[in-house]
Write a protein that holds these residues in place. Structure first.
Motif, short mmCIF file in Angstrom:
data_model
loop_
_atom_site.label_atom_id
_atom_site.label_comp_id
_atom_site.label_asym_id
_atom_site.label_seq_id
_atom_site.Cartn_x
_atom_site.Cartn_y
_atom_site.Cartn_z
N ASN A 169 -5.53 8.30 -3.28
CA ASN A 169 -5.93 8.24 -4.67
C ASN A 169 -4.74 8.26 -5.62
O ASN A 169 -3.64 8.70 -5.27
CB ASN A 169 -6.87 9.40 -5.01
N VAL A 170 -4.99 7.81 -6.86
CA VAL A 170 -3.98 7.81 -7.92
C VAL A 170 -3.84 9.25 -8.42
O VAL A 170 -4.70 9.75 -9.16
CB VAL A 170 -4.39 6.86 -9.07
N THR A 171 -2.76 9.92 -7.98
CA THR A 171 -2.49 11.31 -8.37
C THR A 171 -0.98 11.47 -8.47
O THR A 171 -0.23 10.51 -8.28
CB THR A 171 -3.01 12.31 -7.32
N ALA A 172 -0.55 12.69 -8.72
CA ALA A 172 0.88 13.00 -8.60
C ALA A 172 1.28 12.88 -7.13
O ALA A 172 0.46 13.03 -6.22
CB ALA A 172 1.15 14.41 -9.11
N ALA A 173 2.56 12.61 -6.89
CA ALA A 173 3.09 12.57 -5.53
C ALA A 173 3.44 13.99 -5.10
O ALA A 173 4.05 14.74 -5.86
CB ALA A 173 4.32 11.68 -5.47
N ILE A 174 3.03 14.35 -3.89
CA ILE A 174 3.31 15.69 -3.39
C ILE A 174 3.86 15.61 -1.96
O ILE A 174 3.72 14.60 -1.28
CB ILE A 174 2.05 16.57 -3.39
N MET A 175 4.48 16.71 -1.54
CA MET A 175 4.85 16.90 -0.15
C MET A 175 3.85 17.88 0.43
O MET A 175 3.74 19.03 -0.02
CB MET A 175 6.28 17.44 -0.04
N GLY A 176 3.05 17.42 1.42
CA GLY A 176 1.97 18.23 1.94
C GLY A 176 1.95 18.27 3.46
O GLY A 176 2.91 17.91 4.13
N SER A 177 0.80 18.66 3.99
CA SER A 177 0.64 18.88 5.42
C SER A 177 0.75 17.58 6.21
O SER A 177 0.35 16.51 5.74
CB SER A 177 -0.72 19.53 5.68
N TYR A 178 1.23 17.69 7.44
CA TYR A 178 1.30 16.53 8.33
C TYR A 178 -0.09 15.99 8.64
O TYR A 178 -0.25 14.81 8.97
CB TYR A 178 2.03 16.90 9.62
N THR A 179 -1.13 16.84 8.53
CA THR A 179 -2.48 16.40 8.86
C THR A 179 -3.02 15.39 7.87
O THR A 179 -4.01 14.70 8.16
CB THR A 179 -3.43 17.59 8.93
N SER A 180 -2.41 15.29 6.69
CA SER A 180 -2.88 14.32 5.69
C SER A 180 -1.74 13.40 5.24
O SER A 180 -1.77 12.85 4.14
CB SER A 180 -3.48 15.05 4.47
N ALA A 181 -0.73 13.24 6.11
CA ALA A 181 0.43 12.41 5.78
C ALA A 181 0.01 10.97 5.51
O ALA A 181 -0.79 10.39 6.24
CB ALA A 181 1.44 12.45 6.92
N ALA A 182 0.56 10.40 4.44
CA ALA A 182 0.33 8.99 4.14
C ALA A 182 1.38 8.13 4.85
O ALA A 182 2.34 8.65 5.44
CB ALA A 182 0.39 8.75 2.63
N GLN A 183 1.19 6.81 4.80
CA GLN A 183 2.13 5.86 5.40
C GLN A 183 2.67 4.94 4.32
O GLN A 183 1.98 4.66 3.34
CB GLN A 183 1.44 5.06 6.50
N PHE A 184 3.90 4.44 4.54
CA PHE A 184 4.59 3.74 3.46
C PHE A 184 5.39 2.54 3.97
O PHE A 184 5.79 2.48 5.13
CB PHE A 184 5.56 4.69 2.75
N GLN A 185 5.65 1.64 3.00
CA GLN A 185 6.65 0.59 3.16
C GLN A 185 7.49 0.55 1.89
O GLN A 185 7.01 0.91 0.81
CB GLN A 185 5.98 -0.78 3.36
N VAL A 186 8.75 0.15 2.02
CA VAL A 186 9.58 -0.14 0.86
C VAL A 186 9.78 -1.65 0.84
O VAL A 186 10.40 -2.22 1.74
CB VAL A 186 10.93 0.59 0.91
N THR A 187 9.22 -2.30 -0.18
CA THR A 187 9.25 -3.76 -0.27
C THR A 187 9.60 -4.16 -1.70
O THR A 187 8.93 -3.73 -2.65
CB THR A 187 7.89 -4.37 0.11
N GLY A 188 10.66 -4.96 -1.86
CA GLY A 188 11.03 -5.43 -3.19
C GLY A 188 11.32 -4.33 -4.17
O GLY A 188 11.05 -4.47 -5.36
N GLY A 189 11.88 -3.22 -3.67
CA GLY A 189 12.20 -2.09 -4.54
C GLY A 189 11.03 -1.19 -4.84
O GLY A 189 11.19 -0.17 -5.54
N GLN A 190 9.84 -1.52 -4.32
CA GLN A 190 8.65 -0.70 -4.53
C GLN A 190 8.41 0.19 -3.31
O GLN A 190 8.53 -0.27 -2.17
CB GLN A 190 7.42 -1.59 -4.73
N LEU A 191 8.08 1.45 -3.56
CA LEU A 191 7.64 2.35 -2.50
C LEU A 191 6.12 2.30 -2.52
O LEU A 191 5.47 2.75 -3.48
CB LEU A 191 8.14 3.77 -2.76
#
Length: 242
Positions: free
Chosen positions: A119-141
């Motif tokens: 969801n659109v929220t603040a970015a946080i550092m949280g539990s591994y059980t709810s870890a998101a996945q990412f790519q860095v493409t064209g300067g965008q995270l």
């Protein structure tokens, strides 16, 4: 009157049953306390518990189970409990994606994510059980979700501001650039001269969310009260681990 009351109950229960038996979308919610929507996932996907209030359809089969207890109301009006069994949250890393986690105490192996998964929220550092996945493409995270979410950094109000909040948006960021340096994540912008491009801060708010900030100052120097200096690194293990 009694007959009308029984018809209303029957219609409501039938609607709840049909809703529960429908199929959620890929990466959509499929369970959790209070959830009355779809509980089935598309073929090849499984319903994974993120927390007591949120389960999500993720690719692959289940790797474990967890029991969630939720409140329910009977037709007689009495309150009871019911239990459901769903897979433990062990999201398998998708090809081309990375987990992102911090590597310093007190947030060692806390993972980048939204406050509410996907969801659109603040970015946080949280539990591994709810870890998101990412790519860095064209300067965008870019956070893997439907639709994808983009990391945005707030504008600097003036030269005295030394930390900038990071949040998620459903539209690409229009300023600043994310990039990898080795295995660390950097953020830069031409208008700000940062002494260390991979310096970050984690600062808990009053609700216990570990908010992520860009640190515009020197790493481990003049750290704001209550915050911790961190670098954040990509991790490409099959699943997020503590």
């Amino acid at each position: 009157m009694v007959r009308s009351y029984k018809i209303c109950i029957t219609v409501a229960l039938t609607f709840a049953y049909v809703n529960a038996q429908s199929t959620a979308s890929q990466y959509g919610q499929c369970g959790g306390i209070g959830w009355a929507g779809a509980t089935l996932c598309p073929s090849g996907w499984s319903c994974n518990v993120v927390n007591a209030y949120y389960s999500q359809c993720l690719p692959g089969g289940a790797t474990g189970t967890a029991t969630v207890t939720s409140s329910s109301v009977s037709t007689s009006g009495s309150t009871g409990t019911s239990t459901s069994t769903a897979p433990v949250a062990t999201s398998t890393l998708l090809p081309g994606n990375s987990f992102i986690r911090s590597v310093e105490d007190p947030y060692f192996h806390y993972y980048l994510q939204s406050i509410t998964p996907g969801n659109v929220t603040a970015a946080i550092m949280g539990s591994y059980t709810s870890a998101a996945q990412f790519q860095v493409t064209g300067g965008q995270l870019i956070q893997e979700s439907t639709p994808p979410l983009y990391a945005t950094v707030e504008d600097r109000a003036n030269s005295t501001v030394m930390q900038l909040g990071v949040s998620w948006s459903d539209t690409p960021a229009t300023s600043g650039t994310f990039d990898f340096s080795g295995d660390t994540i950097e953020w830069s912008i031409p208008t700000i001269d940062r002494p260390q491009l991979n310096a970050w801060l984690v600062c808990p708010d009053s609700d216990g969310n570990n908010l992520l900030f860009v640190n515009l100052g020197y790493y481990d120097y003049e750290t704001p009260t209550g915050c911790a200096d961190e670098t954040i690194h990509f991790y490409t293990g099959a699943t997020a681990v503590p």
